[in-house]
Design a protein around this motif. Structure first.
Motif, PDB file in Angstrom:
ATOM      1  N   THR A  53       0.835  -1.208   0.000  1.00 31.89           N
ATOM      2  CA  THR A  53       0.000   0.000   0.000  1.00 31.89           C
ATOM      3  C   THR A  53       0.868   1.256   0.000  1.00 31.89           C
ATOM      4  O   THR A  53       0.605   2.210  -0.738  1.00 31.89           O
ATOM      5  N   LEU A  54       1.921   1.241   0.815  1.00 31.68           N
ATOM      6  CA  LEU A  54       2.805   2.400   0.927  1.00 31.68           C
ATOM      7  C   LEU A  54       3.493   2.708  -0.392  1.00 31.68           C
ATOM      8  O   LEU A  54       3.712   3.876  -0.747  1.00 31.68           O
ATOM      9  N   ARG A  55       3.851   1.678  -1.150  1.00 31.82           N
ATOM     10  CA  ARG A  55       4.563   1.874  -2.429  1.00 31.82           C
ATOM     11  C   ARG A  55       3.728   2.636  -3.447  1.00 31.82           C
ATOM     12  O   ARG A  55       4.267   3.187  -4.413  1.00 31.82           O
ATOM     13  N   GLN A  56       2.448   2.670  -3.274  1.00 28.63           N
ATOM     14  CA  GLN A  56       1.568   3.382  -4.214  1.00 28.63           C
ATOM     15  C   GLN A  56       1.659   4.900  -4.061  1.00 28.63           C
ATOM     16  O   GLN A  56       1.171   5.638  -4.919  1.00 28.63           O
ATOM     17  N   LEU A  57       2.261   5.351  -2.960  1.00 23.86           N
ATOM     18  CA  LEU A  57       2.415   6.783  -2.735  1.00 23.86           C
ATOM     19  C   LEU A  57       3.670   7.304  -3.433  1.00 23.86           C
ATOM     20  O   LEU A  57       4.683   6.606  -3.497  1.00 23.86           O
ATOM     21  N   PRO A  58       3.647   8.548  -3.926  1.00 25.63           N
ATOM     22  CA  PRO A  58       4.870   9.163  -4.458  1.00 25.63           C
ATOM     23  C   PRO A  58       5.744   9.645  -3.304  1.00 25.63           C
ATOM     24  O   PRO A  58       5.375   9.523  -2.136  1.00 25.63           O
ATOM     25  N   LEU A  86       6.904  12.149  -0.706  1.00 23.98           N
ATOM     26  CA  LEU A  86       6.139  13.242  -0.095  1.00 23.98           C
ATOM     27  C   LEU A  86       6.942  13.890   1.036  1.00 23.98           C
ATOM     28  O   LEU A  86       6.625  13.718   2.222  1.00 23.98           O
ATOM     29  N   PRO A  87       7.988  14.637   0.716  1.00 20.17           N
ATOM     30  CA  PRO A  87       8.795  15.294   1.760  1.00 20.17           C
ATOM     31  C   PRO A  87       7.937  16.222   2.619  1.00 20.17           C
ATOM     32  O   PRO A  87       7.177  17.032   2.089  1.00 20.17           O
ATOM     33  N   GLY A  88       8.041  16.067   3.924  1.00 16.57           N
ATOM     34  CA  GLY A  88       7.310  16.936   4.844  1.00 16.57           C
ATOM     35  C   GLY A  88       5.934  16.431   5.231  1.00 16.57           C
ATOM     36  O   GLY A  88       5.298  16.995   6.122  1.00 16.57           O
ATOM     37  N   ALA A  89       5.456  15.366   4.572  1.00 15.16           N
ATOM     38  CA  ALA A  89       4.129  14.841   4.889  1.00 15.16           C
ATOM     39  C   ALA A  89       4.177  14.006   6.176  1.00 15.16           C
ATOM     40  O   ALA A  89       5.229  13.509   6.571  1.00 15.16           O
ATOM     41  N   ILE A  90       3.030  13.875   6.839  1.00 17.80           N
ATOM     42  CA  ILE A  90       2.902  13.050   8.043  1.00 17.80           C
ATOM     43  C   ILE A  90       1.998  11.867   7.725  1.00 17.80           C
ATOM     44  O   ILE A  90       0.921  12.028   7.136  1.00 17.80           O
ATOM     45  N   LEU A  91       2.437  10.668   8.125  1.00 22.19           N
ATOM     46  CA  LEU A  91       1.631   9.458   7.977  1.00 22.19           C
ATOM     47  C   LEU A  91       1.351   8.918   9.383  1.00 22.19           C
ATOM     48  O   LEU A  91       2.278   8.566  10.108  1.00 22.19           O
ATOM     49  N   HIS A  92       0.083   8.843   9.739  1.00 21.68           N
ATOM     50  CA  HIS A  92      -0.298   8.432  11.096  1.00 21.68           C
ATOM     51  C   HIS A  92      -0.926   7.043  11.070  1.00 21.68           C
ATOM     52  O   HIS A  92      -1.722   6.711  10.183  1.00 21.68           O
ATOM     53  N   SER A  93      -0.582   6.225  12.057  1.00 20.46           N
ATOM     54  CA  SER A  93      -1.124   4.871  12.175  1.00 20.46           C
ATOM     55  C   SER A  93      -1.294   4.535  13.656  1.00 20.46           C
ATOM     56  O   SER A  93      -0.939   5.320  14.539  1.00 20.46           O
ATOM     57  N   ASP A  94      -1.810   3.320  13.922  1.00 17.21           N
ATOM     58  CA  ASP A  94      -1.818   2.839  15.297  1.00 17.21           C
ATOM     59  C   ASP A  94      -0.475   2.148  15.580  1.00 17.21           C
ATOM     60  O   ASP A  94       0.453   2.234  14.760  1.00 17.21           O
ATOM     61  N   TYR A 120       8.993  -1.277   7.550  1.00 10.41           N
ATOM     62  CA  TYR A 120       7.997  -0.250   7.243  1.00 10.41           C
ATOM     63  C   TYR A 120       8.527   1.144   7.591  1.00 10.41           C
ATOM     64  O   TYR A 120       8.329   2.102   6.840  1.00 10.41           O
ATOM     65  N   GLN A 121       9.192   1.258   8.732  1.00 11.17           N
ATOM     66  CA  GLN A 121       9.741   2.548   9.146  1.00 11.17           C
ATOM     67  C   GLN A 121      10.749   3.076   8.129  1.00 11.17           C
ATOM     68  O   GLN A 121      10.761   4.264   7.790  1.00 11.17           O
ATOM     69  N   GLU A 122      11.600   2.197   7.620  1.00 10.16           N
ATOM     70  CA  GLU A 122      12.599   2.617   6.629  1.00 10.16           C
ATOM     71  C   GLU A 122      11.939   3.017   5.316  1.00 10.16           C
ATOM     72  O   GLU A 122      12.380   3.972   4.662  1.00 10.16           O
ATOM     73  N   ALA A 123      10.886   2.287   4.919  1.00 11.44           N
ATOM     74  CA  ALA A 123      10.183   2.621   3.680  1.00 11.44           C
ATOM     75  C   ALA A 123       9.508   3.992   3.792  1.00 11.44           C
ATOM     76  O   ALA A 123       9.480   4.768   2.830  1.00 11.44           O
ATOM     77  N   VAL A 124       8.963   4.293   4.962  1.00  8.57           N
ATOM     78  CA  VAL A 124       8.329   5.597   5.183  1.00  8.57           C
ATOM     79  C   VAL A 124       9.356   6.718   5.079  1.00  8.57           C
ATOM     80  O   VAL A 124       9.137   7.737   4.404  1.00  8.57           O
ATOM     81  N   LYS A 125      10.502   6.540   5.731  1.00  8.61           N
ATOM     82  CA  LYS A 125      11.557   7.555   5.673  1.00  8.61           C
ATOM     83  C   LYS A 125      12.076   7.720   4.248  1.00  8.61           C
ATOM     84  O   LYS A 125      12.444   8.819   3.838  1.00  8.61           O
ATOM     85  N   GLY A 126      12.129   6.613   3.495  1.00  7.56           N
ATOM     86  CA  GLY A 126      12.611   6.675   2.103  1.00  7.56           C
ATOM     87  C   GLY A 126      11.760   7.575   1.224  1.00  7.56           C
ATOM     88  O   GLY A 126      12.234   8.061   0.203  1.00  7.56           O
ATOM     89  N   LYS A 127      10.502   7.786   1.584  1.00  8.05           N
ATOM     90  CA  LYS A 127       9.619   8.669   0.817  1.00  8.05           C
ATOM     91  C   LYS A 127       9.581  10.090   1.394  1.00  8.05           C
ATOM     92  O   LYS A 127       8.771  10.914   0.972  1.00  8.05           O
ATOM     93  N   GLY A 128      10.453  10.339   2.392  1.00  9.68           N
ATOM     94  CA  GLY A 128      10.505  11.668   2.991  1.00  9.68           C
ATOM     95  C   GLY A 128       9.349  11.954   3.926  1.00  9.68           C
ATOM     96  O   GLY A 128       9.085  13.112   4.271  1.00  9.68           O
ATOM     97  N   ILE A 129       8.648  10.897   4.350  1.00  9.32           N
ATOM     98  CA  ILE A 129       7.465  11.056   5.202  1.00  9.32           C
ATOM     99  C   ILE A 129       7.847  10.896   6.669  1.00  9.32           C
ATOM    100  O   ILE A 129       8.700  10.062   7.009  1.00  9.32           O
ATOM    101  N   THR A 130       7.203  11.667   7.538  1.00 11.03           N
ATOM    102  CA  THR A 130       7.408  11.550   8.978  1.00 11.03           C
ATOM    103  C   THR A 130       6.301  10.687   9.574  1.00 11.03           C
ATOM    104  O   THR A 130       5.114  10.937   9.321  1.00 11.03           O
ATOM    105  N   MET A 131       6.682   9.693  10.355  1.00 15.81           N
ATOM    106  CA  MET A 131       5.715   8.761  10.937  1.00 15.81           C
ATOM    107  C   MET A 131       5.143   9.318  12.242  1.00 15.81           C
ATOM    108  O   MET A 131       5.847   9.934  13.040  1.00 15.81           O
ATOM    109  N   SER A 132       3.853   9.091  12.455  1.00 14.38           N
ATOM    110  CA  SER A 132       3.176   9.462  13.701  1.00 14.38           C
ATOM    111  C   SER A 132       2.323   8.271  14.118  1.00 14.38           C
ATOM    112  O   SER A 132       1.769   7.574  13.271  1.00 14.38           O
TER     113      SER A 132
END
Length: 367
Positions: free
Chosen positions: A273-278, A280-288, A298-310
């Motif tokens: 699912t995450l790979r479908q996103l372009p 996104l530097p500066g974006a926040i992705l929130h999950s449980d 998953y954490q490394e894949a999120v950082k690879g897209k410039g996204i900050t995890m919450s």
């Protein structure tokens, strides 16, 4: 004790003139600075009854009807009598139209338009029907309106596959008519038309590896697309098997921007699912704090897209409320049904926070 306000005769007559011209009471009150709408209705009632002398009566003075002269002059009396006769002549034109017989529906609508300004007894006298007939027509008219409303509500519930509660059904009905949400709720409860979406059940899938800080802090509004995203896994039970829907939702307009379907929930599933996103530097992705989201991969894949995890705090599903609301009905038992539902969710399903518009329509208006 509230101070009683005295209005000049000129103001009262102006209010009557405006009301007779069809101007709403609220607008009359604003233009003439009248505090209470019942005041205008009272003046109208006196005028229609021919009791024009009461308009000149000082505030607080007891009305002396029957105890003294009803009119201040013979001219005023003649004018009141002429006005009453004119109303009797003009009323059939308003109620039944040229050459048509009296319609109970039209009479009910007319009676509603003058409610509070004239008594039922007086109105029935003008029309020339017994009050018993009026009340019988009123009951029949109300019954027909109720039947029509029930069928319309049933039609909307079936159209949206019982995914809507009474608030959203009310919002759809108000596109065509005025209706109270409590009435809609009462009808839906009585007819068994309540929302049939089942609550999602969760099971622990392992111990978390990396828990991100709770950055979103329930700030579910975004100023631009792809600025704040939320993700979760939805259970799709059917028969003795369960499918899973991994989705990512954009908080700007509530649109599902990425999703995957699988028969098991593991890290590769959410990564797909995450790979479908372009990027996104500066974006926040929130999950449980599910193990698939706290995993290192998953954490490394999120950082690879410039996204900050919450991440939500433990045991606090409301921290991720927008995506928690995305649950599928029990009829969604195959992948095709889910795809149709995603299309419906994005393009058709209205959301209260989007002013009862669909996510795609909201995004198009914002472009």
């Amino acid at each position: 004790m509230a101070t009683r306000v005295s209005y000049p005769l000129e103001v009262k007559m102006k209010a009557i003139e405006m009301r007779m011209a069809g101007i709403p009471v609220k607008e009359i009150m604003e233009q003439l600075n009248i505090r209470n709408k019942t005041q205008v209705e009272t003046w109208m009632r006196w005028y229609r009854r021919g009791e024009q002398n009461r308009l000149e009566q000082p505030v607080g003075k007891q009305y002396s009807y029957g105890k003294g002269p009803e009119y201040t002059s013979e001219l005023e009396k003649v004018q009141a009598e002429n006005r009453f006769l004119r109303q009797q002549l003009e009323l059939p034109k308003k109620v039944q139209g040229a050459g048509e017989e009296v319609s109970s529906k039209i009479i009910m609508e007319w009676m509603e338009s003058i409610r509070g300004e004239v008594s039922v007894k007086q109105a029935c006298a003008w029309i020339g029907i017994p009050r018993a007939t009026y009340y019988r027509w009123k009951a029949e008219y109300a019954s027909k309106l109720e039947d029509h409303l029930v069928e319309k509500i049933r039609e909307l519930c079936i159209q949206h596959k019982y995914r809507y509660g009474y608030r959203k059904i009310t919002a759809l009905l108000r596109r065509e008519c005025t209706v109270n949400h409590k009435r809609v709720q009462r009808i839906m409860q009585r007819e068994g038309l309540q929302c049939r979406v089942k609550a999602k059940k969760r099971k622990p899938t392992g111990q978390p590896v990396h828990i991100a800080e709770h950055l979103l802090k329930r700030q579910f509004e975004a100023d631009a697309p792809m600025q704040k995203l939320v993700t979760d896994i939805t259970y799709l039970p059917f028969g003795g098997k369960t499918l899973y829907l991994s989705s990512i939702l954009d908080l700007f307009n509530g649109e599902i921007v990425a999703y995957s379907i699988a028969d098991k929930q593991d890290t590769p599933f959410v990564l797909d699912t995450l790979r479908q996103l372009p990027s996104l530097p500066g974006a926040i992705l929130h999950s449980d704090q599910g193990s698939v989201y706290t995993s290192l991969a998953y954490q490394e894949a999120v950082k690879g897209k410039g996204i900050t995890m919450s991440m939500s705090r433990k045991g606090t599903p409301a921290d991720n409320a927008p995506i928690e609301g995305l649950t599928c009905t029990t009829t969604a038992i195959v992948e095709q049904t889910v795809r149709e539902y995603i299309l419906y969710y994005n393009s058709i399903r209205i959301q209260t926070k989007l002013n009862n518009q669909s996510p795609v329509h909201f995004r198009q208006l914002a472009a």
